[in-house]
Design a protein around this motif. Sequence first.
Motif, short mmCIF file in Angstrom:
data_model
loop_
_atom_site.label_atom_id
_atom_site.label_comp_id
_atom_site.label_asym_id
_atom_site.label_seq_id
_atom_site.Cartn_x
_atom_site.Cartn_y
_atom_site.Cartn_z
N ALA A 54 18.33 75.77 -2.80
CA ALA A 54 19.53 75.06 -3.25
C ALA A 54 20.70 76.03 -3.35
N ALA A 55 20.42 77.23 -3.87
CA ALA A 55 21.50 78.22 -4.03
C ALA A 55 22.08 78.61 -2.67
N GLY A 56 21.19 78.79 -1.69
CA GLY A 56 21.64 79.17 -0.35
C GLY A 56 22.53 78.10 0.24
N VAL A 57 22.04 76.85 0.15
CA VAL A 57 22.80 75.73 0.72
C VAL A 57 24.14 75.60 0.01
N ALA A 58 24.09 75.70 -1.31
CA ALA A 58 25.31 75.54 -2.10
C ALA A 58 26.37 76.57 -1.70
N HIS A 59 25.92 77.81 -1.54
CA HIS A 59 26.84 78.86 -1.14
C HIS A 59 27.52 78.54 0.18
N GLU A 60 26.69 78.11 1.13
CA GLU A 60 27.20 77.80 2.47
C GLU A 60 28.19 76.64 2.42
N ILE A 61 27.87 75.64 1.57
CA ILE A 61 28.71 74.43 1.55
C ILE A 61 30.01 74.66 0.78
N ASN A 62 29.96 75.59 -0.17
CA ASN A 62 31.11 75.79 -1.05
C ASN A 62 32.40 76.11 -0.27
N ASN A 63 32.32 77.02 0.70
CA ASN A 63 33.53 77.41 1.44
C ASN A 63 34.11 76.26 2.26
N PRO A 64 33.26 75.59 3.11
CA PRO A 64 33.86 74.46 3.85
C PRO A 64 34.44 73.39 2.93
N LEU A 65 33.79 73.19 1.75
CA LEU A 65 34.31 72.17 0.82
C LEU A 65 35.70 72.56 0.33
N SER A 66 35.87 73.86 0.01
CA SER A 66 37.19 74.32 -0.44
C SER A 66 38.21 74.10 0.66
N GLY A 67 37.78 74.37 1.92
CA GLY A 67 38.68 74.15 3.06
C GLY A 67 39.10 72.69 3.15
N ILE A 68 38.11 71.77 3.04
CA ILE A 68 38.41 70.33 3.12
C ILE A 68 39.40 69.94 2.02
N LEU A 69 39.14 70.49 0.82
CA LEU A 69 39.97 70.14 -0.34
C LEU A 69 41.42 70.60 -0.13
N ILE A 70 41.58 71.84 0.36
CA ILE A 70 42.94 72.37 0.58
C ILE A 70 43.65 71.54 1.67
N ASP A 71 42.94 71.33 2.77
CA ASP A 71 43.56 70.59 3.87
C ASP A 71 43.93 69.18 3.44
N ALA A 72 43.00 68.51 2.75
CA ALA A 72 43.26 67.13 2.32
C ALA A 72 44.45 67.10 1.36
N SER A 73 44.53 68.11 0.45
CA SER A 73 45.65 68.14 -0.50
C SER A 73 46.96 68.34 0.25
#
Length: 497
Positions: free
Chosen positions: A277-296
């Motif tokens: 879970a930690a591995g997956v979470a780490h990997e997903i965290n960066n793209p999620l931040s990207g989506i959030l910034i772009d969407a904002s």
Amino acid sequence: MENIDWQKKLFDSLSFPTLILSLDMKVVAANIRFLQKYTYNKEQIVGKKCYEVLYGLKMPCEEVSCPLLKVIKTRKGTSSTNKTKGNNGDDIYEDRVCSPIFNDKGDVSYILVSIRDITNIKLLEIEFHRSRDFLENIINSSVSAIIVADMRGVILFMNESARKLFGYTTKIAVGNSIAEYLYTPGGARSIMKKLRSRRYGGVGKLYTTNMTIITSSGKKVPVEMNASIIYENGKEIATMGIYNDLRPKIEIEKKLREAERIKLTQSNKMASLGQLAAGVAHEINNPLSGILIDASLILEELENDNPLKEDIKNIIDDTNRCKDIVKNLLAYSRQVEIKEETLDMNSVIEQAFSLLKNHALLQNITIKKEFSDGMLLFKGDKNQLIQVFTNMIINSAHAIKDTGTIIMKTDRDKSKGKIYVEISDTGCGIPENVLPKIFDLFFTTKEEGKGTGLGLGTVQGIIEKHGGKIKVKETSPKGTTFQISLPLFTVSRNTLV
Ligand SMILES: Nc1ncnc2c1ncn2[C@@H]1O[C@H](COP(=O)(O)OP(=O)(O)OP(=O)(O)O)[C@@H](O)[C@H]1O
Ligand SMILES: [Mg+2]
């Protein structure tokens, strides 16, 4: 030579009270001892019926029990024990011996009744029986199996537990030479060897040792045994073995080992799941931040009346939700660093409540705080602990559904160095089949969108990382109480200086 009536002299010299009866049950003569003992004089007694004199009866005894008739019939002596009361009310036991007196033709012509006071012997006998019964009772009520055998292996005694353990009845075992069949081949000999040696508890003794016995049906049973030789005047006369069935103990140990194994597998599983879970979470965290910034950015660019604006807002909300899950996953897998500071438990809980103050779920719920007086200090990460209590409170609110009460209680045990927090609710409770899974990752009973099943796993991760524990203290359809314990931080004089 002196003219002596030897017959009379002999009769009066008998030290036992004695009567001579005719065949029609009348007293013909009584010796001096009889007259003295029962305070009669000769005139009073001669001619009286034996049942009046001997038993104080007005009618003859029943035919079957009449010793007189028996003597006449069998032409042999007979004796019977009679119990009467003395003047002081004490029991008196008498042995009454009736003997036939034959005439010259060899017919029974008279009967001699001699009375012997056997009260002392009888009382000793009663006392002996009483203490033997008492000892037997003690031995029989022992949960340990006890067997006594003579030196040839003949069973002399088996208590109730032994009969149960070995599966023999008294009738089959006692009196029979079966001792060697109670053990595996050579077992009995090895016990005797050890008993006679100095090395296993001293000569004549064998301290507790584990061994196998064989039951009457041939079944092998592991037992714990100790034994001893019984001596009489220095000579070996018997052996005594005391046995305890080891099967229940072995069964419990097996269950404990199995539980330990399951726990270990479970915690290994959870640990690797956590790492994944930690591995997956780490990997997903960066793209999620990207989506959030772009969407904002897109949201800012769009005109107010643009119909896409609502969709972008949904994208931002859902992305934030994903980021929350990722955050929980990281907390669960204990990858998040603890920012350690000295905190007061009561104020951390207050902050969790104030965060949830306007939460729709809590609107119809009564909150009771039963806080301990004074500060409950501990070392920890404030945000993580707030997350613990918000998770717990939301779980309780979900369990309550409409109206109910949540009680938050804090306490400490200075001697154990612990802080205790109890979160109780009047909710639906946790069913027995759900209980073992509630701390599992992604386990939820809630409908989709309402729960991800990360709450309690995260809470457990945070609490354990803080050196504490969480458990369900009580649960029933009337509600649930969780208990959290954390190390109490005590400020020593040295720290203050
Ligand atoms: N106070 C409670 N009363 C009754 N059941 C509870 C309580 N707390 C937890 N549970 C049960 O434990 C399950 C797991 O709880 P957990 O907090 O881990 O996940 P969740 O609440 O379902 O989802 P999430 O917390 O991730 O939104 C719940 O789905 C619920 O069945
Ligand atoms: Mg939850």
